[in-house]
Write a protein that holds these residues in place. Structure first.
Motif, PDB file in Angstrom:
ATOM      1  N   THR A 154       0.809  -1.221   0.000  1.00  0.00           N
ATOM      2  CA  THR A 154       0.000   0.000   0.000  1.00  0.00           C
ATOM      3  C   THR A 154       0.843   1.273   0.000  1.00  0.00           C
ATOM      4  O   THR A 154       0.324   2.347  -0.293  1.00  0.00           O
ATOM      5  CB  THR A 154      -0.910   0.043   1.238  1.00  0.00           C
ATOM      6  N   ARG A 269       1.880   9.879  -9.465  1.00  0.00           N
ATOM      7  CA  ARG A 269       1.063   8.880  -8.771  1.00  0.00           C
ATOM      8  C   ARG A 269      -0.351   9.395  -8.543  1.00  0.00           C
ATOM      9  O   ARG A 269      -1.338   8.695  -8.793  1.00  0.00           O
ATOM     10  CB  ARG A 269       1.731   8.534  -7.439  1.00  0.00           C
ATOM     11  N   ASP A 270      -0.453  10.650  -8.082  1.00  0.00           N
ATOM     12  CA  ASP A 270      -1.776  11.236  -7.828  1.00  0.00           C
ATOM     13  C   ASP A 270      -2.555  11.417  -9.121  1.00  0.00           C
ATOM     14  O   ASP A 270      -3.782  11.249  -9.152  1.00  0.00           O
ATOM     15  CB  ASP A 270      -1.621  12.571  -7.108  1.00  0.00           C
ATOM     16  N   GLU A 273      -3.803   7.974  -9.950  1.00  0.00           N
ATOM     17  CA  GLU A 273      -4.843   7.598  -8.998  1.00  0.00           C
ATOM     18  C   GLU A 273      -6.162   8.316  -9.303  1.00  0.00           C
ATOM     19  O   GLU A 273      -7.230   7.676  -9.383  1.00  0.00           O
ATOM     20  CB  GLU A 273      -4.353   7.938  -7.590  1.00  0.00           C
ATOM     21  N   VAL A 285      -9.196   3.607  -3.205  1.00  0.00           N
ATOM     22  CA  VAL A 285      -7.781   3.492  -2.864  1.00  0.00           C
ATOM     23  C   VAL A 285      -7.643   2.825  -1.505  1.00  0.00           C
ATOM     24  O   VAL A 285      -8.265   3.260  -0.528  1.00  0.00           O
ATOM     25  CB  VAL A 285      -7.103   4.870  -2.847  1.00  0.00           C
ATOM     26  N   GLY A 288      -5.328   5.085   1.221  1.00  0.00           N
ATOM     27  CA  GLY A 288      -5.102   6.391   0.619  1.00  0.00           C
ATOM     28  C   GLY A 288      -5.340   7.585   1.518  1.00  0.00           C
ATOM     29  O   GLY A 288      -5.099   8.722   1.105  1.00  0.00           O
ATOM     30  N   ARG A 292       1.818   8.095   2.611  1.00  0.00           N
ATOM     31  CA  ARG A 292       2.315   6.936   1.877  1.00  0.00           C
ATOM     32  C   ARG A 292       3.626   7.264   1.183  1.00  0.00           C
ATOM     33  O   ARG A 292       4.017   8.423   1.069  1.00  0.00           O
ATOM     34  CB  ARG A 292       1.306   6.514   0.800  1.00  0.00           C
ATOM     35  N   THR A 297       0.338   3.386  -5.187  1.00  0.00           N
ATOM     36  CA  THR A 297      -1.105   3.407  -4.959  1.00  0.00           C
ATOM     37  C   THR A 297      -1.634   1.989  -5.124  1.00  0.00           C
ATOM     38  O   THR A 297      -1.219   1.261  -6.018  1.00  0.00           O
ATOM     39  CB  THR A 297      -1.837   4.378  -5.909  1.00  0.00           C
ATOM     40  N   ILE A 299      -5.214   0.034  -5.515  1.00  0.00           N
ATOM     41  CA  ILE A 299      -6.597   0.383  -5.861  1.00  0.00           C
ATOM     42  C   ILE A 299      -7.468  -0.857  -5.962  1.00  0.00           C
ATOM     43  O   ILE A 299      -7.091  -1.861  -6.566  1.00  0.00           O
ATOM     44  CB  ILE A 299      -6.631   1.180  -7.180  1.00  0.00           C
ATOM     45  N   ARG A 357      -1.772  -3.156  -7.326  1.00  0.00           N
ATOM     46  CA  ARG A 357      -0.780  -2.181  -6.884  1.00  0.00           C
ATOM     47  C   ARG A 357      -0.085  -1.578  -8.099  1.00  0.00           C
ATOM     48  O   ARG A 357       0.407  -2.286  -8.966  1.00  0.00           O
ATOM     49  CB  ARG A 357       0.268  -2.851  -5.983  1.00  0.00           C
TER      50      ARG A 357
END
Length: 386
Positions: A154, A269-270, A273, A285, A288, A292, A297, A299, A357
């Motif tokens: 995670t 990453r964001d 996501e 997430v 989330g 982290r 991420t 999901i 992941r």
């Protein structure tokens, strides 16, 4: 060309690392323990690399024991400490969290069978253990507490500083597995008695790890020999160690100057996501809501009725599209059991098996993220149509 988003399993060898290793792969053969010129050159190269790795975590070079992997380093730390304590005091209790690396949990189960009293701390829905729970179970009979710095599935950052303080307040030793964290977020060895590192998680070579052992911490070697200050016998892997040093130096430079705090990686990453959540209604997430690793991420996917999707099928379809992701720890792949990390967080087996992941690296690009997002609408249509 594959879009590789499985960097928590392993990372690509950095070009700078490969260049550093080449003279030791194809140059004169030399054992660092040999007294001749080539041997002395190999010994100097190992010493320089050891200093580079130590600098990444604020350690002294002499505090590091080079190993063949992070798993070996963790086993050496825990067994090396406990074998010493068995002879010097009456401590019989050890503590770990429910979301540790599978190889660490396997070791603790083996110790349980040998007669050690083992406490496995639960985690909450965010993947975090409670420090108050830890304080309630640690006593003067506790020999060691082990808590990973960052979860490999995670990316959740664990409360290692607080856990270390609790362990030390009761006279217990503290170990942390920082294999996923080092090179991605700042890691300071000062909180730990033992700290585990891995080269191939930071664009170094596979087959080499390191263990930080605080000066004065109890330790007995698993493999005897004169190498590594008599803490790990066997001829040193010179090319691997040199590569590890180059990777550690590169990671430090990247965090200080290239991408401080992993801001660019976190931005990508964001972006990934948010794009997945927008294109896949019902996706969520895992972990989330808390701090982290910037690259990770995890999901959970659902269909239009909120039912878990078969993530293995989704992974296969992504793979066919040239996108490499994973369902969790690479070392536990191949089995039919859902992720122990996600089920410890309260997910059902079906929900855990509906999770993927995505783990980026400093080489990930916006174009790659957009390409992944471009594949999702069609995949969503195929997998949720019912």
């Amino acid at each position: 060309m594959t879009i590789y988003l499985d960097n928590n399993a392993t990372t690509a060898l950095a070009p700078e690392v490969r260049e550093a290793m080449l003279p030791h792969l194809f140059g004169p053969a030399a054992n660092p323990s040999s007294p001749h010129g080539p041997g002395m050159a190999a010994r100097l190269a190992v010493g320089e690399a050891r200093a580079q790795i130590a600098a990444l975590i604020g350690a002294k070079p002499a505090d590091l024991v080079m190993t063949g992997s992070a798993a070996e380093a963790t086993h050496a730390a825990i067994l090396g400490a406990l074998r010493t304590l068995e002879e010097t005091d009456h401590s019989s209790h050890i503590v770990a969290t429910a979301v540790e690396h599978p190889s660490t949990l396997a070791l603790f189960e083996d110790l349980r069978q040998q007669g050690w009293r083992v406490t496995i701390l639960p985690v909450n829905a965010d993947g975090l253990p409670s420090l108050s729970d830890l304080a309630a179970v640690v006593t003067e009979r506790t020999a060691l507490v082990s808590m990973m710095w960052a979860n490999n599935e995670t990316g959740v950052l664990m409360p290692v500083a607080g856990a270390s303080a609790i362990a030390h307040a009761h006279g217990a030793l503290f170990h942390t597995d920082a294999a996923q964290a080092a090179g991605r977020v700042p890691v300071d060895c000062g909180i730990a008695d033992y700290l585990t590192l891995s080269a191939h998680k930071m664009h170094g070579p596979k087959g080499v790890g390191a263990l930080y052992v605080r000066k004065g911490a109890p330790f007995r070697p698993l493999v005897h020999g004169h190498q590594e200050r008599r803490r790990r016998g066997g001829t040193e892997n010179v090319p691997g160690i040199v590569g590890f040093g180059a990777a550690a130096s590169l990671a430090a430079l990247w965090m200080d100057e290239g991408d401080p705090g992993g801001e660019l990686v976190a931005f990508l990453r964001d972006r990934l996501e948010a794009g997945i959540l927008a294109r896949w209604p019902g996706a969520q997430v895992n972990g989330g809501r808390v701090a982290r690793l910037p690259n990770t991420t995890n999901i959970r996917f659902a269909d239009g009725r909120g039912r878990p999707v078969d993530a293995e099928e989704l992974l296969t379809r992504l793979d066919r599209a040239g996108i490499a992701v994973s369902m969790g720890a690479a070392c536990s792949s191949g089995g039919n059991e859902p992720s122990h990390v996600l089920t410890a967080m309260g997910l059902s087996g079906a929900e855990a098996s509906a999770s993927l992941r995505f783990s980026l690296s400093r080489y990930s690009t916006a174009a790659e993220i957009d390409a992944v997002l471009g594949e999702l609408p069609a995949l969503h249509a195929r997998l949720v149509a019912a």
